[in-house]
Design a protein around this motif. Structure first.
Motif, PDB file in Angstrom:
ATOM      1  N   MET D   1       0.904  -1.096  -0.125  1.00 20.53           N
ATOM      2  CA  MET D   1       0.009  -0.026  -0.022  1.00 20.53           C
ATOM      3  C   MET D   1       0.747   1.116   0.321  1.00 20.53           C
ATOM      4  SD  MET D   1      -3.380  -0.233   2.467  1.00 20.53           S
ATOM      5  CE  MET D   1      -2.609  -1.670   3.223  1.00 20.53           C
ATOM      6  N   SER D   2       0.710   2.013  -0.886  1.00 19.78           N
ATOM      7  CA  SER D   2       1.091   3.510  -0.751  1.00 19.78           C
ATOM      8  C   SER D   2       0.319   4.665  -0.993  1.00 19.78           C
ATOM      9  CB  SER D   2       2.339   3.640  -2.157  1.00 19.78           C
ATOM     10  OG  SER D   2       1.685   4.321  -3.078  1.00 19.78           O
ATOM     11  N   PHE D   3       0.648   5.601  -0.195  1.00 20.25           N
ATOM     12  CA  PHE D   3      -0.199   6.646  -0.098  1.00 20.25           C
ATOM     13  C   PHE D   3       0.423   8.023  -0.481  1.00 20.25           C
ATOM     14  CE2 PHE D   3      -1.100   3.569   3.077  1.00 20.25           C
ATOM     15  CZ  PHE D   3      -2.487   3.298   2.716  1.00 20.25           C
ATOM     16  N   VAL D   4      -0.405   8.905  -1.078  1.00 15.64           N
ATOM     17  CA  VAL D   4      -0.100  10.372  -1.346  1.00 15.64           C
ATOM     18  C   VAL D   4      -0.657  11.197  -0.428  1.00 15.64           C
ATOM     19  CG1 VAL D   4       0.244  11.663  -3.522  1.00 15.64           C
ATOM     20  CG2 VAL D   4       0.001   9.398  -3.826  1.00 15.64           C
ATOM     21  N   LEU D   5       0.253  11.495   0.525  1.00 18.56           N
ATOM     22  CA  LEU D   5      -0.514  12.508   1.632  1.00 18.56           C
ATOM     23  C   LEU D   5      -0.098  13.961   1.016  1.00 18.56           C
ATOM     24  CD1 LEU D   5       0.216  10.515   4.868  1.00 18.56           C
ATOM     25  CD2 LEU D   5      -2.033  10.938   3.405  1.00 18.56           C
ATOM     26  N   ASP D   6      -0.937  14.751   1.352  1.00 18.22           N
ATOM     27  CA  ASP D   6      -0.863  16.248   0.915  1.00 18.22           C
ATOM     28  C   ASP D   6      -0.057  17.196   1.870  1.00 18.22           C
ATOM     29  OD1 ASP D   6      -1.130  18.593  -0.435  1.00 18.22           O
ATOM     30  OD2 ASP D   6      -3.307  18.636  -0.584  1.00 18.22           O
ATOM     31  N   TRP D   7       1.118  16.971   2.361  1.00 27.36           N
ATOM     32  CA  TRP D   7       1.757  17.769   3.411  1.00 27.36           C
ATOM     33  C   TRP D   7       1.793  19.059   3.178  1.00 27.36           C
ATOM     34  CZ3 TRP D   7       1.337  14.303   6.902  1.00 27.36           C
ATOM     35  CH2 TRP D   7       1.956  12.780   6.704  1.00 27.36           C
ATOM     36  N   ALA D   8       1.882  19.500   1.765  1.00 26.15           N
ATOM     37  CA  ALA D   8       1.863  20.859   1.594  1.00 26.15           C
ATOM     38  C   ALA D   8       0.595  21.738   1.767  1.00 26.15           C
ATOM     39  CB  ALA D   8       2.317  21.221   0.006  1.00 26.15           C
ATOM     40  N   GLU D  17      -4.045  18.628   6.278  1.00 30.73           N
ATOM     41  CA  GLU D  17      -5.057  17.280   5.692  1.00 30.73           C
ATOM     42  C   GLU D  17      -5.303  16.642   7.057  1.00 30.73           C
ATOM     43  OE1 GLU D  17      -3.220  14.676   3.008  1.00 30.73           O
ATOM     44  OE2 GLU D  17      -5.304  13.861   2.206  1.00 30.73           O
ATOM     45  N   ALA D  18      -6.598  16.032   7.093  1.00 28.87           N
ATOM     46  CA  ALA D  18      -6.839  15.210   8.173  1.00 28.87           C
ATOM     47  C   ALA D  18      -6.895  13.896   7.587  1.00 28.87           C
ATOM     48  CB  ALA D  18      -7.671  15.643   9.193  1.00 28.87           C
ATOM     49  N   VAL D  19      -6.973  12.596   8.469  1.00 30.74           N
ATOM     50  CA  VAL D  19      -7.272  11.206   8.050  1.00 30.74           C
ATOM     51  C   VAL D  19      -8.568  10.950   8.631  1.00 30.74           C
ATOM     52  CG1 VAL D  19      -6.585   8.781   8.041  1.00 30.74           C
ATOM     53  CG2 VAL D  19      -4.918  10.776   7.990  1.00 30.74           C
ATOM     54  N   LEU D  20      -9.623  10.941   7.817  1.00 37.77           N
ATOM     55  CA  LEU D  20     -10.903  10.510   8.088  1.00 37.77           C
ATOM     56  C   LEU D  20     -11.018   8.899   8.325  1.00 37.77           C
ATOM     57  CD1 LEU D  20     -13.871  11.578   8.089  1.00 37.77           C
ATOM     58  CD2 LEU D  20     -14.206  10.788   5.830  1.00 37.77           C
ATOM     59  N   ALA D  30      -3.015   2.309   9.722  1.00 39.13           N
ATOM     60  CA  ALA D  30      -1.484   1.833  10.279  1.00 39.13           C
ATOM     61  C   ALA D  30      -0.547   2.166   9.366  1.00 39.13           C
ATOM     62  CB  ALA D  30      -1.510   0.356  10.637  1.00 39.13           C
ATOM     63  N   ALA D  31      -0.817   2.098   8.068  1.00 35.13           N
ATOM     64  CA  ALA D  31       0.103   2.209   7.085  1.00 35.13           C
ATOM     65  C   ALA D  31       0.453   3.735   7.066  1.00 35.13           C
ATOM     66  CB  ALA D  31      -0.261   1.939   5.610  1.00 35.13           C
ATOM     67  N   ILE D  32      -0.888   4.615   6.857  1.00 30.97           N
ATOM     68  CA  ILE D  32      -0.666   6.006   6.968  1.00 30.97           C
ATOM     69  C   ILE D  32       0.075   6.546   8.012  1.00 30.97           C
ATOM     70  CG2 ILE D  32      -2.147   8.280   7.312  1.00 30.97           C
ATOM     71  CD1 ILE D  32      -4.400   6.655   5.731  1.00 30.97           C
ATOM     72  N   LEU D  33      -0.157   5.992   9.297  1.00 31.81           N
ATOM     73  CA  LEU D  33       0.659   6.305  10.606  1.00 31.81           C
ATOM     74  C   LEU D  33       2.072   6.106  10.290  1.00 31.81           C
ATOM     75  CD1 LEU D  33      -1.992   5.429  13.360  1.00 31.81           C
ATOM     76  CD2 LEU D  33      -1.041   7.639  12.887  1.00 31.81           C
ATOM     77  N   ASP D  34       2.392   4.861   9.777  1.00 31.94           N
ATOM     78  CA  ASP D  34       3.628   4.541   9.567  1.00 31.94           C
ATOM     79  C   ASP D  34       4.415   5.626   8.662  1.00 31.94           C
ATOM     80  OD1 ASP D  34       3.389   2.294  11.124  1.00 31.94           O
ATOM     81  OD2 ASP D  34       3.370   0.779   9.180  1.00 31.94           O
ATOM     82  N   ARG D  35       3.735   5.793   7.556  1.00 30.12           N
ATOM     83  CA  ARG D  35       4.138   6.827   6.829  1.00 30.12           C
ATOM     84  C   ARG D  35       4.713   8.060   7.319  1.00 30.12           C
ATOM     85  NH1 ARG D  35       3.873   8.449   1.007  1.00 30.12           N
ATOM     86  NH2 ARG D  35       3.780   6.250   0.930  1.00 30.12           N
ATOM     87  N   ALA D  36       3.507   8.664   8.045  1.00 32.93           N
ATOM     88  CA  ALA D  36       3.721  10.002   8.866  1.00 32.93           C
ATOM     89  C   ALA D  36       4.965  10.034   9.811  1.00 32.93           C
ATOM     90  CB  ALA D  36       2.482  10.384   9.574  1.00 32.93           C
TER      91      ALA D  36
END
Lengths: 218, 218, 218, 218, 218, 218, 218, 218
Positions: D1-8, D17-20, D30-36
């Protein structure tokens, strides 16, 4: 313009095709009538109000049997023969429901069935319904027309043996505008055996009543 | 957590504030009960089912008068004094409506009013209603509970002099799921004088009935 | 055309039958008026706007007391006798609600009750409501008319002892078009004791108010 | 799984950006938290109830600041720095609205803003609102949370100069179940200047409040 | 007829009371104008289309500044003084949204604010929006008007720092008839910070924008 | 239990019959699988979540290729042969849409088509979409999955030549709960050429994409 | 607890009262069964799923003929006598509709009627319907069960002489969740003679079919 | 008035921008036509009925190719060149659907595609559809127009290999008024591969069909 009319429908299903007019242009209705005249067929037109009727060309209106209250018109004989079959009874909750009740009666007549209309039997004055109970209980199939909250459907279905076809009418305002409440009351009725057709669909109720009355003859 | 309870509401409007429980956490309900106990106030809790009741801490449940069918609980005396005022009558269309009817009866009792519950008088069997008509016609205010198509509201309002408070119940399925049809039937009733409260709102019906009965005393 | 009018309804339920005109044809209304004249009965007509009134035949309009704003017409004396019973108060949130408020007032008058109309008390300017609070708190029953979001119902019910009959009006646009939001606000009110009738149903609100005022006399 | 978060996003729009969470699987969260964590970013999680929180793997939960009532969790510091900006005030009609109010407060804190929560000011007891008026009128932007009929929005908007962001909450039953009535009341408010966000959307209300408060600094 | 106008509303909330005309009779509007003239007050009338405007008596129309596209009329000076405050920008997705955008612009002008209208920036041709991005990003508050599916709200909110007030317009047919889809798109926007007003409510959007712009000055 | 499966559907329409599991009992699903094994047919099962999958008897689960995220299971080879046809591209607005996107991808694979899934391209951060534009524009048919307000559908359809099949997903809360807003946004899109399937219907989108890709070969 | 059962309903209307279980508590159902046993009456219970059935006390379950798929239970003989009347045919579009079809079949059996169930005749594979046409055309009354889009109702009504009772089933997802689309398709059918009952109301369809078949015998 | 037309849209997406007229004023339409004439561009106008067409100034109407039944008008050549591409077929359930079918046909022609219209193939008389099956099965993409219950979509999709674009038409009354039932039937179709556009959206269906036909050429 060319049309594919389903003249054989009566044989196949017991009910003739009718022309639902209010979504058609005057030109389209006139062309359909021309075709029927050419092929020498009787024809039932529904949902044709006075304004739409008057917008038809003269050649279309001549010989049409137009009825304003029920918004129906018939090409050819109103009834197919001399003998009319009884068994259906039409009940209308109030004066405002008489247009829809009339559409049902005219459709029955077109197919050779006769049905009395019993009006002003809304449940807010239960005695009015009770006073007519005998006339209602003779029915072999009952068409009940009511708008507003449609309580008539449940009350009457608890009193008769015949199947009850509920026709919700678009009589009412506020939450009951457009007949949705009466329709839902018919569907949610606590009295078993209530059958519903679309709002204001006097034609469909009559078509189903005819099919039910034909059951006996088979 | 701190709460601003409206203890003066009874004086101002004749009806006490109640605690609507099903949107609160057990912690919040417990804190409200603590406050009431501290301030030595009676309290009515509504929409508290058995599961929610059991999730309260022990200190909250002790002394609570819990009733499962109506999903209510009362802190302190169930009724404010020895004398109870009559005048209200509760009618329930079917067995499934008894929970809502019970919420109304408990709310009336909490305020010092007593009301009989007359059940199983749905209109599909009109004789059941007619057999109880005398008991119903004595009412100075009538609370009628019905789900499904809610035809009872119109029928009963045509038979009595008292104002009729219709409580639609969320009994039914398909189109009548969640009580919308019964609610709309109450609002669209062809019988004048029908008043509606929210679906399943036995508390609100009782509150209004109390206000109506208090009218006479002024 | 023949009609079964329920002249005995007043005796049975305290409120007379009225003729809801907007779903009837001019011919049907005229026939009902003929019948009432023949039988020497007073009659209240509702939802009859100017256009419909003018489409009636001359013989029907003569002697009719027509009021354009409330869209009502009365055959015979507007009020049944010299003495009028007080106790009801009508509150209208804004100018646009005056038609519905008028229907309620005319219905009350027809039955021998008198009620002042207090207008322009919408909650966006709370001081306007507070300035009239004394006139409102004398009511033994309150009819509140409001459209848009209907916040008036909750605010006023928290301030008075009398039962509040909420009449949602079809004033608004977008989500509040046709009065649904105001209706739902009445039903979902956080203030106990609010009772709702159908959208724009000034007649029904008056009918219920009459029943409530009659409670005291029994 | 890979995510494109919008840190900018914070730079671009002022709000992160928040995670709903409630439409994501535990594995996805869990994967999003790992990335962060890998990218050393703070993160706000919304709509994460206790059950969902507990279903996360241990490595995800450690260091998460979880708040049950508001159903939020924050990775990293709850607030970005020592100084917090004032100006926003949160008003909650009742106890049941505190979860949504909390989501707004936590979102404001995450971005460096602080806002008091003023609770139990429903309009059925107007005095409770009036008693807190001074605390409310200092607001430069007001977030109001209410369920049921949402009358609070109109009343409060008529009393303050600040823009009012209405957050309808899904508190209620029957017609007000799921917050639709409160939402529509906000949109149809007779008081100009009421702005609405989605039902239960405390996060969105806070995001808009931040944008409004940032207006002054430009 | 007497009216209770809320002349003090501007002082209390920063926005003047406006007269919503489409639910009032010409007589009622004329009486309100008479009152305003007598008391020498400026007045903003909304939702007054050409037909309704022309139905007013001559004395009412003279001196009224009527604008057909936005369906607004202003009594007295269109703007309160010589100086106008900038900061608001109005964006309209298509030509059909210009009426609603105009209502917002006229309301802003009436209160002393000036705002450019940037039109034809629907997202189906994203380059049209991008070409105007600089003009849009200067806004301190953005009013976006869009009908149909309302995708503009989310796209634009992801591109600007300013708070975005979404005005759904009743432009569309089928599922988007009457603006419900655009409204729901605004409320459900994936971009945080979108605030919604009622469908076609250009007045309300302007009122909120004024309140937001006033925040800075406090 | 006996079943009439439509094995010939692939020949007739290009797409195989699939078994929609969530309205069937485990016994019914097991019986269908038995039949397929007996007749040596491959079979695609949709809407089968982990709980339902685990409730099947052991003999049914063995050899089934189950995928939890897409809630699909395949009996027999996942793909019909070695060669897979390209041309379809699947775009998912967010992480929460990956389940529906997966159903589409699995359905395509079952029929011998391969499609990449491009995720996290929601319009609130337009740059994420633009960064992938080249990968998207190669598509001969595009399947776009989005929940909430579904703005992605209009934006993407304005950027590509390929027909766009919009799959609204039931991601969201409040007004966007259950996917209605995204569905309506697809239908009301201001960008021509957007085609919609039912909410969460990844299978139907894939079926249509296959039919479109087959057009070229005829 | 005391109940007023309507044992005489069969005589009055041809159909017995049934006990709708899913809105009743186990205690209420048990008490009704006790009453029936005491009075030596047969009884039909509907909408009683396995979980509810198992929650009944042992004394209630013994001798009950429970059927899981149709969620019905019968106290006493399943059929009233040795002879069963033919004439009704039940058609089910898919496997998922068999529960509702079963409720209809069990209700018919309880009253002494027998009806075959013809399944898997959905219109997406028209040949499956055509292959069974002869078996269907013998019906004197047809009960058709279908979910999703309910196209079966119109197709079948165009092919048979018998009246068609459409039972929409709550099979589907997205827009067709809960059976509304199938219900509306039945009501809006272009084929005359289609009659609708409430969603999932197999009992009501059977009750009406019985009334129709009884017509012949009178 | 100035407009930003998207002349490059054809290059970018294969379909030209069209002018949706019914939400624009005659002045706005005239100005758009002036611009197109100045820039020497062909232009397609949709949803322009006879009344709106006649309200345009003379300079706008001259040279416009107006078609009343489809409510379309074309500026410049009706078709872009001599050669027309085949492959699309339009099917209309009834006479009332011919307006919508015509909008699709005119849109196709404007872009250089030709498509026959096959009418009167409603499913109530299945033989009419079967008689035309060969003409329908040659289609590479099928546009199906139907109102009422929209059963045609499912039946036809089960019979052809081509993708089916369903256009629900607003033909019907009661529950099917405004085309919602037909739309939902398309979306809930039991036949895979049905794609839906908005109600009455003949233009959108044609746009998608063009995109699908262009797939082959790439």
């Amino acid at each position: 313009m060319s049309f594919v009319l389903d003249w054989a429908r009566t044989d196949r299903t017991g009910v003739a095709e009718a022309v639902l007019c209010d979504s058609k242009t005057p030109e389209q209705i006139a062309a359909i009538l021309d075709r029927a005249r050419t092929e020498d067929q009787r024809l039932l037109l529904t949902r044709i109000n006075r304004e739409l009727f008057l917008s038809l060309p003269d050649r279309s209106r001549v010989d049409l049997d137009f009825d304003s209250l029920s918004a129906t018109a018939i090409l050819g004989a109103v009834s197919p023969g001399q003998e009319q079959t009884a068994g259906a009874v039409i009940v209308a909750a109030g004066t405002s429901d008489l247009g829809v009740a009339g559409e049902a009666a005219r459709t029955l007549a077109f197919h050779g069935y006769v049905a009395p209309i019993i009006a002003d039997v809304g449940v807010a004055g239960l005695w009015r319904l009770m006073a007519r109970l005998e006339d209602i209980q003779v029915a072999r199939v009952l068409i009940a027309v009511a708008g507003m909250e449609g309580a008539l459907f449940s009350v009457i279905a608890g009193l008769v043996e015949a199947p009850v076809i509920a026709v919700p009418s678009s009589v009412g305002y506020g939450v009951s505008a457009k007949g949705q409440v009466a329709l839902h009351s018919a569907l949610a009725s606590c009295a078993p055996g209530v059958l519903a057709v679309n709002i204001d669909n006097g034609f469909g109720a009559a078509a189903a009543a005819i099919k039910i009355l034909r059951v006996s003859g088979r």
